[in-house]
Structures are given as structure tokens and as C-alpha cells.
Design a protein around this motif. Structure first.
Motif, short mmCIF file in Angstrom:
data_model
loop_
_atom_site.label_atom_id
_atom_site.label_comp_id
_atom_site.label_asym_id
_atom_site.label_seq_id
_atom_site.Cartn_x
_atom_site.Cartn_y
_atom_site.Cartn_z
N ASN A 155 -10.23 -3.08 7.23
CA ASN A 155 -10.60 -1.72 6.35
C ASN A 155 -11.40 -1.60 7.70
OD1 ASN A 155 -11.70 -0.09 4.63
ND2 ASN A 155 -13.36 -1.30 4.14
N PRO A 156 -11.44 -0.68 8.31
CA PRO A 156 -10.30 0.83 7.92
C PRO A 156 -9.06 -0.20 8.47
CG PRO A 156 -12.43 1.62 8.78
CD PRO A 156 -12.53 0.52 9.04
N SER A 157 -8.41 0.68 8.07
CA SER A 157 -7.02 -0.01 7.87
C SER A 157 -5.95 0.21 9.53
CB SER A 157 -6.16 0.04 7.08
OG SER A 157 -4.81 0.13 7.25
N ASN A 158 -5.57 -1.14 10.31
CA ASN A 158 -4.47 -0.67 11.20
C ASN A 158 -3.02 -0.66 10.62
OD1 ASN A 158 -3.54 -0.28 13.21
ND2 ASN A 158 -3.87 -2.31 14.39
N PRO A 159 -1.93 -0.10 10.52
CA PRO A 159 -1.97 0.96 10.96
C PRO A 159 -2.33 2.30 10.23
CG PRO A 159 -0.15 0.14 9.77
CD PRO A 159 -0.97 -0.09 9.37
N THR A 160 -2.58 2.83 9.21
CA THR A 160 -2.67 3.25 8.86
C THR A 160 -3.78 4.60 9.11
OG1 THR A 160 -3.71 2.67 6.31
CG2 THR A 160 -1.11 2.40 7.17
N GLY A 161 -4.83 4.14 8.84
CA GLY A 161 -6.75 4.49 9.50
C GLY A 161 -6.73 5.18 7.57
N LYS A 162 -6.28 4.11 6.75
CA LYS A 162 -7.11 4.36 5.85
C LYS A 162 -8.22 3.94 5.58
CE LYS A 162 -6.52 1.60 0.54
NZ LYS A 162 -6.74 3.06 0.00
N VAL A 163 -9.13 3.78 4.66
CA VAL A 163 -10.93 3.43 4.49
C VAL A 163 -10.87 3.43 2.70
CG1 VAL A 163 -13.11 3.67 4.20
CG2 VAL A 163 -11.87 4.89 6.34
N PHE A 164 -10.68 1.77 2.51
CA PHE A 164 -10.89 1.64 1.42
C PHE A 164 -12.40 2.48 0.70
CE2 PHE A 164 -7.78 -1.33 3.12
CZ PHE A 164 -6.72 -1.63 1.88
N THR A 165 -11.78 2.45 -0.21
CA THR A 165 -13.43 3.10 -1.40
C THR A 165 -13.68 1.41 -2.35
OG1 THR A 165 -12.29 3.03 -3.70
CG2 THR A 165 -12.30 4.73 -2.07
N LYS A 166 -15.12 2.32 -2.23
CA LYS A 166 -15.68 1.21 -3.30
C LYS A 166 -14.98 0.11 -4.43
CE LYS A 166 -20.77 -0.25 -3.73
NZ LYS A 166 -22.42 0.23 -3.54
N LEU A 193 0.44 -1.49 -0.38
CA LEU A 193 0.63 0.37 0.21
C LEU A 193 1.29 1.45 0.37
CD1 LEU A 193 -2.00 -1.18 2.86
CD2 LEU A 193 -3.39 -0.92 0.15
N LYS A 194 0.85 2.19 -0.94
CA LYS A 194 1.63 2.69 -1.25
C LYS A 194 1.01 4.18 -0.98
CE LYS A 194 2.80 0.44 -5.60
NZ LYS A 194 2.93 0.06 -6.57
N PRO A 195 1.89 5.27 -0.16
CA PRO A 195 1.95 6.37 0.76
C PRO A 195 2.01 7.17 -0.16
CG PRO A 195 3.86 5.55 1.93
CD PRO A 195 3.27 4.31 0.91
N PRO A 196 0.99 8.48 -0.03
CA PRO A 196 0.53 8.73 1.13
C PRO A 196 -0.42 8.17 1.14
CG PRO A 196 1.09 10.45 -0.16
CD PRO A 196 1.59 9.87 -1.29
N THR A 197 -1.39 7.85 0.50
CA THR A 197 -2.77 8.08 -0.26
C THR A 197 -3.26 6.06 0.60
OG1 THR A 197 -2.71 6.99 -1.77
CG2 THR A 197 -3.66 8.86 -1.79
N PHE A 198 -1.60 5.27 0.79
CA PHE A 198 -2.21 3.27 0.85
C PHE A 198 -2.71 3.15 -0.42
CE2 PHE A 198 -0.56 6.14 4.93
CZ PHE A 198 0.98 5.21 4.85
N ASN A 199 -2.99 3.64 -1.19
CA ASN A 199 -3.89 2.42 -2.44
C ASN A 199 -2.63 1.44 -2.67
OD1 ASN A 199 -5.48 4.65 -2.44
ND2 ASN A 199 -5.15 5.97 -4.04
N PHE A 200 -2.99 0.35 -3.38
CA PHE A 200 -3.11 -0.65 -4.29
C PHE A 200 -2.96 -0.55 -5.19
CE2 PHE A 200 -6.67 -1.59 -3.75
CZ PHE A 200 -7.28 -2.28 -4.57
#
Length: 385
Positions: free
Chosen positions: A167-178, A140-147
Motif C-alpha cells: 500500500n500503495p499497491s504495485n502493480p495496480t496503484g490502488k491506495v487502500f482506504t482507512k 483484488l477485483k477490478p476496476p477498483t481492486f477492492n477485496f
């Protein structure tokens, strides 16, 4: 003497729990291990007092007390939008930690492969290895931590039988979009795989982001093992009440694993927690608002100090960039932070497969006064590094 299990050769103490132990030794404010310093809802405490006298004090049904499963099914139906049978689609576990292991053991054989997004919660790799499976990592690539969808497909082409999705992600707090979830779903179907979700932060998502349950996507309930717990939603991390939700054919497997792994979750705690599962929607809205205020307080403080971070979209963690301090070891940095500044964090390298050494993770599930004191101490960070 005969050699002990080789599966444990690469294991060490949990870095997160180790940071808590060091923090306790030095009287530091513990922003490493993610548990609150405030009470659960009053209704749960009052019910626990009643149960302490009246019981039950003996075993519940192995896969969960009937009233607990019925209340859980009704609550999750409401939020997930999926019809659930409390007898066929739910197993109650000793926390989401056991839920994840139960799910893994129910579908994985020795030699199977499991895809894991990196960064990841440290238990996922341990669960995979303990099952005799092999982890495959997707960054998962910063800064958005998308794949990258193509990189994820490589993992499935390599034979990944399942993907672990936090989802939501630990540790980044990312919420995966639909859209991201639909991309995952497309690959899961194409390669006849499963998804094991960790959704313990399902009710801690900040505007404008929204949590989408993977199992609710078209055709995905049959391929999803949804794992979660009451720990974060009701601030009862010590009660160790988790659960698995899945189709009957998978739940039947999970029941076998759970029965021989732990027999059952604590009966009196299930009884007391049932009242929490019956709380109205306002409770969950207030919970989100509560953590939204904590996030604002803590991030504003980090801004004032001049620390760089990735703004969390959900959960209650924040990854802070410490590259400016020129440290060679985030682990040593975290230990010095505890001893010299009096605040505990988790070294970010414990979450990454990649050789990452420039992040630490704080959590903000604390009272405002605790966060304010931690921020006051952190104002001294640049004097020590």
C-alpha cells in the motif's frame, strides 16, 4: 548427483527484470522495471561525493548506522505518528527486498500460511516459498481492486499467520482506504495474525487519496512489520537501502535474520542518504506533485492513443487493458511490443494468481521527454497488433 533444492523447482527468472534485459537488447524505452531516469536530490549527490573521500568505508553497525537510524526514526515518527526507538524498532536492510524477506523469516516457520492479495508484486510469493510457507491468495477485483472481507476471512480461517499488504499497491496503484484497513485490522486481531506491509510508495499518493500507515491503526503496531525503502522516495533504487520497523520483540528476531543474511547495508550509502531523511516536508509535497504531473502526462497520452487503463491512485504504475487486441499471451504481446514498437512493459499475468492474460503494466517514473517519446512510439501499437 544429488538433487538440488526442491524449493526452487517452480522458480524462473523475474519477469520484470527479464523485460528490462530484453528492452536493453532491442534499445526499447524501459517502462517495465520501475526506476527513474533522473537524478536523486542534489543534497544526496553532494553528500555522496564527500563520503567517497572521507568515508566511512568499513562496516556500519549490523542493523544500521546509528545516525541513519536516528534520522530515519525521526522522519518516520513524523509521518507515521508513532513513537520509534532507533535502537529497538528499526533494522536497516539491503533494500526493501531484503526487508520483506527478513520480516517473513522472523515470523514464519516451515508449514505456516501467508495471505497475499492478487495481483501482487512477484517477490511476495518467492519470499513465502523460500521461507517454507504456503501462500493463500485473496483476489483484488477490478476496476477498483477492492477485496471481499469474507474472502479475506476465509484465508485467516484457513490458518494464515500473516498478510502481506502492499500500500500503495504495485502493480495496480490502488491506495487502500482507512475503512478497508480497519476491516483488515479487525480480522488480524480476531485471528491473532500479523501484517507485513510494503510501503515503498508511501510518499507517492495522488489527491484525493491518502496513505494510512497500517501500524498507526489502534492496536496494530504490535502486529505490524512495516517494510519500506529509500529507493522510490529519493530516486536511489541502486543504493539498496531499506528498513524494517516493528516492535522490539519482532525487531530482535529481524536483527538475527539480517545479521546472517547480509551482515549489513552499505555504510557509505547510509552516511550519504542520511541527509535525505532530514529533508523538510516541502520535499515530499514536491515529490507528489512531480509524479502527479508525470501521471497526467502519461495517462493523457494513453487517452489520445485510445488505450484503456485503470487510473492509479498512488505509486507510479498503470495497468493497461490489452483485451481489444485479441492476444492469447500477454507475455508474447510484451515481447513484440519491445521489438516492434520499442517500448517495454510487464505482462500482467506475472502479477496474478488468477488466469489473467489481458493486462500489461507500464511505469511513468521517467523524464517528461522520455514519456513523450514512449507515447509517440505507442501511437503505432494498433498497426502492429
Amino acid at each position: 548427483m544429488s538433487k538440488l533444492s526442491h524449493r526452487l523447482d517452480g522458480f524462473g527468472e523475474s519477469v520484470i527484470r527479464k523485460m528490462t534485459r530484453i528492452a536493453n537488447q532491442h534499445g526499447a524505452i524501459n517502462l517495465s522495471q520501475g526506476f527513474p531516469d533522473f537524478d536523486p536530490p542534489k543534497a544526496l549527490i553532494e553528500e555522496l561525493q564527500r563520503v567517497a573521500i572521507e568515508g566511512p568505508h568499513q562496516y556500519a553497525v549490523t542493523w544500521g548506522a546509528q545516525n541513519f537510524r536516528e534520522a530515519l526514526a525521526k522522519k518516520q515518527e513524523h509521518f507515521m505518528g508513532i513513537k520509534l526507538n532507533p535502537d529497538e524498532n528499526i533494522v536497516v536492510t539491503c533494500g526493501s527486498t531484503e526487508a520483506m524477506m527478513t520480516a517473513m523469516m522472523a515470523i514464519c516457520d516451515s508449514g505456516d500460511k501467508v495471505a497475499i492479495f492478487s495481483p501482487f508484486y512477484e517477490n511476495y510469493v518467492a519470499d513465502t516459498v523460500l521461507c517454507g510457507a504456503e501462500p493463500i491468495y485473496i483476489p483484488l477485483k477490478p476496476p477498483t481492486f477492492n477485496f471481499d472481507k469474507e474472502e479475506l476471512e476465509v484465508a485467516f480461517k484457513a490458518g494464515a499467520k500473516a498478510l502481506i499488504l502492499c500500500n500503495p499497491s504495485n502493480p495496480t496503484g490502488k491506495v487502500f482506504t482507512k475503512e478497508e484497513l480497519l476491516d483488515i485490522a479487525q480480522l488480524v486481531k480476531a485471528y491473532d495474525a500479523y501484517v507485513i506491509t510494503d510501503e515503498v510508495y508511501e510518499h507517492i499518493v495522488f489527491e484525493p487519496y491518502k496513505h494510512h500507515y497500517f501500524a498507526s491503526l489502534p492496536g496494530m503496531f504490535e502486529r505490524t512489520i512495516s517494510c519500506s525503502s529509500l529507493s522510490k522516495t529519493y530516486s536511489i533504487t541502486g543504493w539498496r537501502l531499506g528498513y524494517v520497523i516493528a516492535p522490539k520483540v519482532i525487531i530482535d528476531q529481524c536483527k538475527k535474520v539480517h545479521d546472517f543474511l547480509t551482515v549489513g547495508a552499505a555504510a557509505p550509502l547510509q552516511e550519504a542518504a542520511t541527509v535525505g531523511l532530514k529533508l523538510e516536508d516541502d520535499y515530499y509535497k514536491e515529490l507528489t506533485a512531480l509524479y502527479g504531473k508525470k501521471r497526467e502526462l502519461f495517462l493523457s497520452g494513453l487517452d489520445s492513443i485510445g488505450l484503456k487503463y485503470f487510473k492509479p491512485e498512488g505509486a507510479y504504475y498503470v495497468m493497461v487493458d490489452i483485451e481489444e487486441f485479441g492476444v492469447s499471451s500477454d507475455y508474447e504481446f510484451a515481447k513484440r511490443l519491445i521489438k516492434e514498437v520499442g517500448v517495454a512493459a510487464v505482462p500482467g499475468s506475472s502479477f496474478f494468481k488468477e488466469p489473467v492474460n489481458q493486462y500489461i503494466r507500464f511505469h511513468f517514473a521517467k523524464k517528461p521527454e522520455t514519456l513523450e517519446l514512449a507515447l509517440e512510439r505507442l501511437t503505432q501499437i494498433k498497426k502492429h497488433f
